[in-house]
Design a protein around this motif. Structure first.
Motif, PDB file in Angstrom:
ATOM      1  N   LYS A  53       0.833  -1.213   0.000  1.00 14.26           N
ATOM      2  CA  LYS A  53       0.000   0.000   0.000  1.00 14.26           C
ATOM      3  C   LYS A  53       0.862   1.256   0.000  1.00 14.26           C
ATOM      4  O   LYS A  53       0.546   2.231  -0.673  1.00 14.26           O
ATOM      5  CB  LYS A  53      -0.934  -0.001   1.203  1.00 14.26           C
ATOM      6  CG  LYS A  53      -2.092  -0.930   1.020  1.00 14.26           C
ATOM      7  CD  LYS A  53      -3.243  -0.478   1.829  1.00 14.26           C
ATOM      8  CE  LYS A  53      -4.379  -1.436   1.496  1.00 14.26           C
ATOM      9  NZ  LYS A  53      -5.548  -1.166   2.244  1.00 14.26           N
ATOM     10  N   TRP A  54       1.932   1.225   0.783  1.00 18.22           N
ATOM     11  CA  TRP A  54       2.824   2.388   0.846  1.00 18.22           C
ATOM     12  C   TRP A  54       3.456   2.639  -0.530  1.00 18.22           C
ATOM     13  O   TRP A  54       3.496   3.771  -1.003  1.00 18.22           O
ATOM     14  CB  TRP A  54       3.893   2.146   1.895  1.00 18.22           C
ATOM     15  CG  TRP A  54       4.748   3.334   2.162  1.00 18.22           C
ATOM     16  CD1 TRP A  54       6.052   3.480   1.832  1.00 18.22           C
ATOM     17  CD2 TRP A  54       4.351   4.554   2.800  1.00 18.22           C
ATOM     18  NE1 TRP A  54       6.502   4.715   2.225  1.00 18.22           N
ATOM     19  CE2 TRP A  54       5.489   5.394   2.829  1.00 18.22           C
ATOM     20  CE3 TRP A  54       3.174   5.021   3.359  1.00 18.22           C
ATOM     21  CZ2 TRP A  54       5.467   6.665   3.385  1.00 18.22           C
ATOM     22  CZ3 TRP A  54       3.154   6.291   3.917  1.00 18.22           C
ATOM     23  CH2 TRP A  54       4.284   7.101   3.925  1.00 18.22           C
ATOM     24  N   ALA A  55       3.915   1.579  -1.176  1.00 13.77           N
ATOM     25  CA  ALA A  55       4.496   1.720  -2.517  1.00 13.77           C
ATOM     26  C   ALA A  55       3.428   2.142  -3.509  1.00 13.77           C
ATOM     27  O   ALA A  55       3.707   2.900  -4.447  1.00 13.77           O
ATOM     28  CB  ALA A  55       5.139   0.405  -2.949  1.00 13.77           C
ATOM     29  N   GLY A  56       2.191   1.688  -3.306  1.00 16.13           N
ATOM     30  CA  GLY A  56       1.085   2.072  -4.184  1.00 16.13           C
ATOM     31  C   GLY A  56       0.797   3.561  -4.152  1.00 16.13           C
ATOM     32  O   GLY A  56       0.432   4.157  -5.168  1.00 16.13           O
ATOM     33  N   ILE A  57       0.949   4.163  -2.985  1.00 21.66           N
ATOM     34  CA  ILE A  57       0.728   5.617  -2.864  1.00 21.66           C
ATOM     35  C   ILE A  57       1.690   6.365  -3.792  1.00 21.66           C
ATOM     36  O   ILE A  57       1.327   7.348  -4.427  1.00 21.66           O
ATOM     37  CB  ILE A  57       0.906   6.079  -1.397  1.00 21.66           C
ATOM     38  CG1 ILE A  57      -0.241   5.549  -0.534  1.00 21.66           C
ATOM     39  CG2 ILE A  57       0.994   7.598  -1.302  1.00 21.66           C
ATOM     40  CD1 ILE A  57      -0.061   5.803   0.949  1.00 21.66           C
ATOM     41  N   PHE A  58       2.913   5.893  -3.884  1.00 24.26           N
ATOM     42  CA  PHE A  58       3.950   6.603  -4.638  1.00 24.26           C
ATOM     43  C   PHE A  58       4.182   6.021  -6.032  1.00 24.26           C
ATOM     44  O   PHE A  58       5.119   6.418  -6.716  1.00 24.26           O
ATOM     45  CB  PHE A  58       5.263   6.591  -3.848  1.00 24.26           C
ATOM     46  CG  PHE A  58       5.173   7.346  -2.557  1.00 24.26           C
ATOM     47  CD1 PHE A  58       5.354   8.712  -2.536  1.00 24.26           C
ATOM     48  CD2 PHE A  58       4.872   6.696  -1.374  1.00 24.26           C
ATOM     49  CE1 PHE A  58       5.247   9.426  -1.357  1.00 24.26           C
ATOM     50  CE2 PHE A  58       4.768   7.388  -0.185  1.00 24.26           C
ATOM     51  CZ  PHE A  58       4.954   8.761  -0.170  1.00 24.26           C
ATOM     52  N   SER A  59       3.334   5.096  -6.482  1.00 31.78           N
ATOM     53  CA  SER A  59       3.576   4.442  -7.763  1.00 31.78           C
ATOM     54  C   SER A  59       3.116   5.251  -8.970  1.00 31.78           C
ATOM     55  O   SER A  59       3.662   5.098 -10.056  1.00 31.78           O
ATOM     56  CB  SER A  59       2.913   3.060  -7.785  1.00 31.78           C
ATOM     57  OG  SER A  59       1.508   3.207  -7.696  1.00 31.78           O
ATOM     58  N   SER A  60       2.139   6.112  -8.806  1.00 24.01           N
ATOM     59  CA  SER A  60       1.664   6.886  -9.956  1.00 24.01           C
ATOM     60  C   SER A  60       2.677   7.974 -10.321  1.00 24.01           C
ATOM     61  O   SER A  60       3.386   8.501  -9.466  1.00 24.01           O
ATOM     62  CB  SER A  60       0.299   7.504  -9.665  1.00 24.01           C
ATOM     63  OG  SER A  60       0.406   8.435  -8.612  1.00 24.01           O
ATOM     64  N   GLN A  61       2.733   8.293 -11.597  1.00 22.43           N
ATOM     65  CA  GLN A  61       3.719   9.257 -12.088  1.00 22.43           C
ATOM     66  C   GLN A  61       3.525  10.640 -11.458  1.00 22.43           C
ATOM     67  O   GLN A  61       4.499  11.295 -11.104  1.00 22.43           O
ATOM     68  CB  GLN A  61       3.640   9.345 -13.618  1.00 22.43           C
ATOM     69  CG  GLN A  61       4.816  10.033 -14.244  1.00 22.43           C
ATOM     70  CD  GLN A  61       6.127   9.286 -14.062  1.00 22.43           C
ATOM     71  OE1 GLN A  61       6.171   8.085 -13.864  1.00 22.43           O
ATOM     72  NE2 GLN A  61       7.217  10.013 -14.117  1.00 22.43           N
ATOM     73  N   TRP A  62       2.272  11.081 -11.290  1.00 27.67           N
ATOM     74  CA  TRP A  62       2.034  12.407 -10.715  1.00 27.67           C
ATOM     75  C   TRP A  62       2.533  12.472  -9.273  1.00 27.67           C
ATOM     76  O   TRP A  62       3.065  13.490  -8.836  1.00 27.67           O
ATOM     77  CB  TRP A  62       0.559  12.808 -10.811  1.00 27.67           C
ATOM     78  CG  TRP A  62      -0.352  12.041  -9.878  1.00 27.67           C
ATOM     79  CD1 TRP A  62      -1.033  10.888 -10.146  1.00 27.67           C
ATOM     80  CD2 TRP A  62      -0.672  12.390  -8.523  1.00 27.67           C
ATOM     81  NE1 TRP A  62      -1.750  10.486  -9.049  1.00 27.67           N
ATOM     82  CE2 TRP A  62      -1.547  11.392  -8.030  1.00 27.67           C
ATOM     83  CE3 TRP A  62      -0.303  13.434  -7.684  1.00 27.67           C
ATOM     84  CZ2 TRP A  62      -2.065  11.403  -6.742  1.00 27.67           C
ATOM     85  CZ3 TRP A  62      -0.824  13.449  -6.391  1.00 27.67           C
ATOM     86  CH2 TRP A  62      -1.686  12.457  -5.930  1.00 27.67           C
ATOM     87  N   MET A  63       2.403  11.364  -8.534  1.00 29.58           N
ATOM     88  CA  MET A  63       2.864  11.358  -7.144  1.00 29.58           C
ATOM     89  C   MET A  63       4.385  11.338  -7.083  1.00 29.58           C
ATOM     90  O   MET A  63       4.983  11.954  -6.203  1.00 29.58           O
ATOM     91  CB  MET A  63       2.272  10.167  -6.392  1.00 29.58           C
ATOM     92  CG  MET A  63       2.510  10.215  -4.912  1.00 29.58           C
ATOM     93  SD  MET A  63       1.743  11.683  -4.191  1.00 29.58           S
ATOM     94  CE  MET A  63       2.003  11.353  -2.467  1.00 29.58           C
ATOM     95  N   LYS A  64       5.020  10.638  -8.022  1.00 30.87           N
ATOM     96  CA  LYS A  64       6.484  10.645  -8.077  1.00 30.87           C
ATOM     97  C   LYS A  64       7.003  12.050  -8.362  1.00 30.87           C
ATOM     98  O   LYS A  64       7.951  12.508  -7.731  1.00 30.87           O
ATOM     99  CB  LYS A  64       6.987   9.678  -9.139  1.00 30.87           C
ATOM    100  CG  LYS A  64       6.821   8.228  -8.764  1.00 30.87           C
ATOM    101  CD  LYS A  64       7.320   7.328  -9.874  1.00 30.87           C
ATOM    102  CE  LYS A  64       7.089   5.865  -9.523  1.00 30.87           C
ATOM    103  NZ  LYS A  64       7.583   4.964 -10.546  1.00 30.87           N
ATOM    104  N   VAL A  65       6.367  12.724  -9.317  1.00 29.41           N
ATOM    105  CA  VAL A  65       6.789  14.090  -9.663  1.00 29.41           C
ATOM    106  C   VAL A  65       6.543  15.029  -8.483  1.00 29.41           C
ATOM    107  O   VAL A  65       7.408  15.853  -8.139  1.00 29.41           O
ATOM    108  CB  VAL A  65       6.074  14.576 -10.944  1.00 29.41           C
ATOM    109  CG1 VAL A  65       6.322  16.051 -11.179  1.00 29.41           C
ATOM    110  CG2 VAL A  65       6.518  13.754 -12.142  1.00 29.41           C
TER     111      VAL A  65
END
Length: 121
Positions: A53-65
């Motif tokens: 779940k934690w990795a899922g929060i940061f997996s989308s490109q917009w969240m990485k940016v």
């Protein structure tokens, strides 16, 4: 810094105080907003919070940016603060320069590490 010569006041210095003060406030506000966004995602996620779940929060490109933008803001925030500490408390110019160069190298390494972590998810 200002120097008084009789009734004339001559302002000297680098004139970056307001810019640095404002950048500290803007970067702090950005970091606080990001923390709130992540906290809300954690609070409103269903089920137990684990690595997936934690990795899922940061997996989308917009969240990485967004995360990297906040990391860049954090690095700038740290640089301004540490540079001011070095300038205020380290009087030996050579030592101040060494500490500033070390700080820049360290923060650059942290940025590289953040890129590796974010885009490895």
């Amino acid at each position: 810094m200002s120097v008084n010569y009789g009734s004339k006041r001559i302002v000297v210095g680098a004139h970056y105080g307001l810019r640095d003060w404002l950048s500290q406030r803007v970067t702090a506000a950005l970091m606080a907003l990001f923390t709130l966004i992540v906290l809300l995602q954690v609070i409103f996620s269903r089920g137990p919070m684990g690595y997936d779940k934690w990795a899922g929060i940061f997996s989308s490109q917009w969240m990485k940016v967004l995360t990297f933008t906040v990391i860049a803001a954090l690095l700038w925030h740290v640089w301004v603060g540490m540079r001011d500490v070095w300038m205020d408390y380290i009087k030996a110019v050579w030592l101040r320069l060494v500490l500033q160069v070390f700080t820049i190298v360290w923060l650059t390494a942290c940025a590289g590490w953040a890129i590796q972590v974010l885009w490895r998810l």
